[in-house]
Design a protein around this motif. Structure first.
Motif, PDB file in Angstrom:
ATOM      1  N   LEU A  24       0.792  -1.237   0.000  1.00  0.00           N
ATOM      2  CA  LEU A  24       0.000   0.000   0.000  1.00  0.00           C
ATOM      3  C   LEU A  24       0.823   1.285   0.000  1.00  0.00           C
ATOM      4  O   LEU A  24       0.513   2.205  -0.760  1.00  0.00           O
ATOM      5  CB  LEU A  24      -0.960   0.007   1.188  1.00  0.00           C
ATOM      6  CG  LEU A  24      -2.400  -0.446   0.962  1.00  0.00           C
ATOM      7  CD1 LEU A  24      -3.237  -0.171   2.193  1.00  0.00           C
ATOM      8  CD2 LEU A  24      -3.019   0.232  -0.239  1.00  0.00           C
TER       9      LEU A  24
ATOM     10  N   LEU B  11      -0.035   3.830  -3.016  1.00  0.00           N
ATOM     11  CA  LEU B  11      -0.773   5.057  -2.739  1.00  0.00           C
ATOM     12  C   LEU B  11       0.056   6.296  -3.043  1.00  0.00           C
ATOM     13  O   LEU B  11      -0.498   7.364  -3.324  1.00  0.00           O
ATOM     14  CB  LEU B  11      -1.230   5.077  -1.278  1.00  0.00           C
ATOM     15  CG  LEU B  11      -2.264   4.007  -0.891  1.00  0.00           C
ATOM     16  CD1 LEU B  11      -2.629   4.116   0.577  1.00  0.00           C
ATOM     17  CD2 LEU B  11      -3.514   4.117  -1.756  1.00  0.00           C
TER      18      LEU B  11
ATOM     19  N   GLY C  87      -7.637   2.648  -1.385  1.00  0.00           N
ATOM     20  CA  GLY C  87      -7.722   2.621   0.071  1.00  0.00           C
ATOM     21  C   GLY C  87      -9.062   2.098   0.553  1.00  0.00           C
ATOM     22  O   GLY C  87      -9.132   1.285   1.487  1.00  0.00           O
TER      23      GLY C  87
ATOM     24  N   THR D 284      -9.286  -1.624  -0.113  1.00  0.00           N
ATOM     25  CA  THR D 284      -8.475  -2.352   0.869  1.00  0.00           C
ATOM     26  C   THR D 284      -9.197  -2.446   2.204  1.00  0.00           C
ATOM     27  O   THR D 284      -9.212  -3.507   2.844  1.00  0.00           O
ATOM     28  CB  THR D 284      -7.114  -1.653   1.056  1.00  0.00           C
ATOM     29  OG1 THR D 284      -6.430  -1.586  -0.204  1.00  0.00           O
ATOM     30  CG2 THR D 284      -6.257  -2.397   2.065  1.00  0.00           C
TER      31      THR D 284
ATOM     32  N   THR E 184      -9.870  10.976   4.888  1.00  0.00           N
ATOM     33  CA  THR E 184      -8.761  11.313   3.990  1.00  0.00           C
ATOM     34  C   THR E 184      -9.020  12.630   3.277  1.00  0.00           C
ATOM     35  O   THR E 184      -8.119  13.474   3.147  1.00  0.00           O
ATOM     36  CB  THR E 184      -8.552  10.182   2.963  1.00  0.00           C
ATOM     37  OG1 THR E 184      -8.229   8.975   3.653  1.00  0.00           O
ATOM     38  CG2 THR E 184      -7.414  10.520   2.010  1.00  0.00           C
TER      39      THR E 184
ATOM     40  N   ARG F 185      -2.294  11.219   1.960  1.00  0.00           N
ATOM     41  CA  ARG F 185      -1.762   9.962   1.444  1.00  0.00           C
ATOM     42  C   ARG F 185      -1.098   9.148   2.550  1.00  0.00           C
ATOM     43  O   ARG F 185      -1.149   7.919   2.547  1.00  0.00           O
ATOM     44  CB  ARG F 185      -0.764  10.238   0.317  1.00  0.00           C
ATOM     45  CG  ARG F 185      -1.394  10.728  -0.986  1.00  0.00           C
ATOM     46  CD  ARG F 185      -0.330  11.001  -2.023  1.00  0.00           C
ATOM     47  NE  ARG F 185      -0.882  11.534  -3.249  1.00  0.00           N
ATOM     48  CZ  ARG F 185      -1.311  10.794  -4.283  1.00  0.00           C
ATOM     49  NH1 ARG F 185      -1.247   9.478  -4.204  1.00  0.00           N
ATOM     50  NH2 ARG F 185      -1.790  11.368  -5.370  1.00  0.00           N
TER      51      ARG F 185
ATOM     52  N   LEU G  61      -3.982   7.538   4.780  1.00  0.00           N
ATOM     53  CA  LEU G  61      -4.931   6.615   4.156  1.00  0.00           C
ATOM     54  C   LEU G  61      -4.660   5.137   4.446  1.00  0.00           C
ATOM     55  O   LEU G  61      -5.596   4.404   4.814  1.00  0.00           O
ATOM     56  CB  LEU G  61      -4.988   6.870   2.649  1.00  0.00           C
ATOM     57  CG  LEU G  61      -5.966   6.003   1.839  1.00  0.00           C
ATOM     58  CD1 LEU G  61      -7.371   6.077   2.422  1.00  0.00           C
ATOM     59  CD2 LEU G  61      -5.980   6.453   0.375  1.00  0.00           C
ATOM     60  N   PRO G  62      -3.425   4.624   4.322  1.00  0.00           N
ATOM     61  CA  PRO G  62      -3.246   3.184   4.592  1.00  0.00           C
ATOM     62  C   PRO G  62      -3.537   2.803   6.036  1.00  0.00           C
ATOM     63  O   PRO G  62      -3.975   1.680   6.309  1.00  0.00           O
ATOM     64  CB  PRO G  62      -1.777   2.937   4.225  1.00  0.00           C
ATOM     65  CG  PRO G  62      -1.130   4.271   4.253  1.00  0.00           C
ATOM     66  CD  PRO G  62      -2.181   5.246   3.847  1.00  0.00           C
TER      67      PRO G  62
ATOM     68  N   ALA H 106      -7.210   2.466   6.311  1.00  0.00           N
ATOM     69  CA  ALA H 106      -7.689   1.265   5.632  1.00  0.00           C
ATOM     70  C   ALA H 106      -7.417   0.003   6.432  1.00  0.00           C
ATOM     71  O   ALA H 106      -8.218  -0.938   6.417  1.00  0.00           O
ATOM     72  CB  ALA H 106      -7.040   1.161   4.252  1.00  0.00           C
TER      73      ALA H 106
END
Length: 411
Positions: free
Chosen positions: A52, A56, A68, A71, A166, A179, A182-183, A186
């Motif tokens: 990711l 991303l 995202g 996921t 986000t 950015r 975001l992971p 997720a």
């Protein structure tokens, strides 16, 4: 240390018979042995943690958000199906769907008598305002009845909180900050309870209510976004009484983005329309608060030791948000994003100190946990790079896997 101490003291209190309704305190759950069914979630989660950050960073922002969200959905569903299944929590006799026969074909009549008939309703209905029941009733009326459709709605809306937050972070702290966050949104350990508790639906509604405050570039789009934000945020107290402190988040965001007077008027009109609609239907929010508090005071949960859960609830928040979020709180978070995270923690503290959240907060914290998860993006510092993100994301995934594999939760 706080988590370990909370489990140690909680185990002692359970052994002494002081905590009789919690078998794995501070969690309202039982211990279970993980099975091979957790393997797909483990493989997916660790692979996502590895791929990711780079993906991303390379993709255009719109595609990054889509990745995202996808996921988040996959991670959440894989965790759920490794246990009792996606819809299983909504089949419980104390859940919202159990009261739908009482609603029948007359939701307005049911709403008008909600407070009066509250003592006879299932536990979750007694502990909340009437809007969650009306949401699942509306699904049924649309031809989507049963626990599976309710679970799908909750997961879809709950996971969309990652997208809404986000977008808010991008407006407040820039695209790079969005950015980075975001992971962690997720792959948050909170996904264990996003599938499937109604609080995940609350999280999505609240997150989009805040996001709409910062979206819209032209005058009319800002007015429409403001009205939408008002409706969503105005719905929060009718979804859960415990979401009143949550409103500190949109207030702080509004102060920072400074919407125009017309936009503020649209926000207030949207929120006011929700209150007016419920009042016209015969439900008055203060009456609901008093009736629910009376039910709570008579419940065994009210007898839980206040001092223990004052601290143990925060340990549960640390579990739900994961180690990266805790480490990121002292990371290089952009000032305005840090302010929102701080407002979230203040809201949590207010709810915790109130004493009405004595245990069972693994689901109650979900609307707040998704905002705290933003901090995870800054756990490795600015120079951490993708390698640092991969390590912290792996820690988040392992936390989620341990919670899903070792904890049998009723939601």
């Amino acid at each position: 240390m706080l988590i370990a101490l909370s489990f140690a003291v909680g185990g002692l209190l359970h052994h002494l018979g002081i905590l009789r309704i919690d078998h794995l305190p501070p969690l309202h759950a039982h211990f279970r042995v993980p099975t091979f069914r957790l393997l797909p979630a483990a493989v997916f989660g660790l692979a996502a943690a590895w791929m990711l950050p780079g993906a991303l960073a390379r993709l255009r922002f719109g595609r990054a958000i889509a990745l995202g969200y996808g996921t988040a959905l996959a991670w959440t569903v894989l965790l759920a199906v490794s246990g009792d299944g996606l819809a299983a929590p909504f089949t419980h006799k104390e859940e919202y769907l159990a009261v739908l026969p009482a609603v029948g074909d007359d939701p307005s009549g049911w709403l008008a008598g909600f407070t009066e008939h509250l003592p006879g309703y299932p536990t979750h209905v007694r502990g909340h305002p009437p809007l969650p029941v009306l949401v699942v009733w509306a699904l049924q009326a649309l031809g989507l009845p049963g626990p599976l459709w309710a679970a799908l709605l909750v997961v879809l809306v709950g996971c969309s909180a990652a997208v809404a937050i986000t977008l808010t972070v991008r407006r407040l702290g820039g695209e790079d900050a969005a950015r980075r966050a975001l992971p962690y949104l997720a792959l948050t350990p909170a996904s264990v309870w996003i599938a499937t508790s109604m609080d995940a639906f609350f999280a999505g509604v609240g997150a989009w209510g805040v996001a709409l405050l910062v979206l819209g570039r032209k005058r009319w789009s800002r007015l429409l976004s403001g009205a939408g934000a008002g409706v969503l945020l105005g719905s929060l107290p009718y979804l859960s009484y415990g979401l009143v402190p949550y409103l500190l988040i949109p207030v702080v965001v509004a102060v920072m983005v400074r919407p125009s007077r017309l936009t503020v008027a649209a926000i207030l009109a949207g929120a006011g329309s929700v209150t007016a609609a419920f009042a016209a239907g015969g439900f008055f929010w203060p009456d609901g608060v008093l009736a629910t508090h009376a039910q709570w005071a008579a419940d065994p949960g009210a007898a839980r030791p206040y001092l223990y859960f004052l601290f143990a609830n925060i340990a549960v928040l640390a579990l739900v948000t994961g180690p990266a979020a805790t480490a990121g709180l002292v990371g290089p978070i952009p000032a305005r994003v840090r302010t929102v995270v701080a407002a979230t923690l203040v809201a949590v503290a207010a709810l915790d100190v109130s004493g009405v959240t004595r245990g069972e907060v693994e689901r109650i914290w979900v609307p707040f946990a998704v905002w705290v998860s933003v901090a995870g993006g800054f756990a490795g510092g600015r120079a951490g790079g993708h390698a640092g993100d991969r390590r912290w994301l792996a820690a988040q995934v392992v936390t989620g896997l341990l919670l899903q594999g070792l904890v049998a939760s009723p939601w």
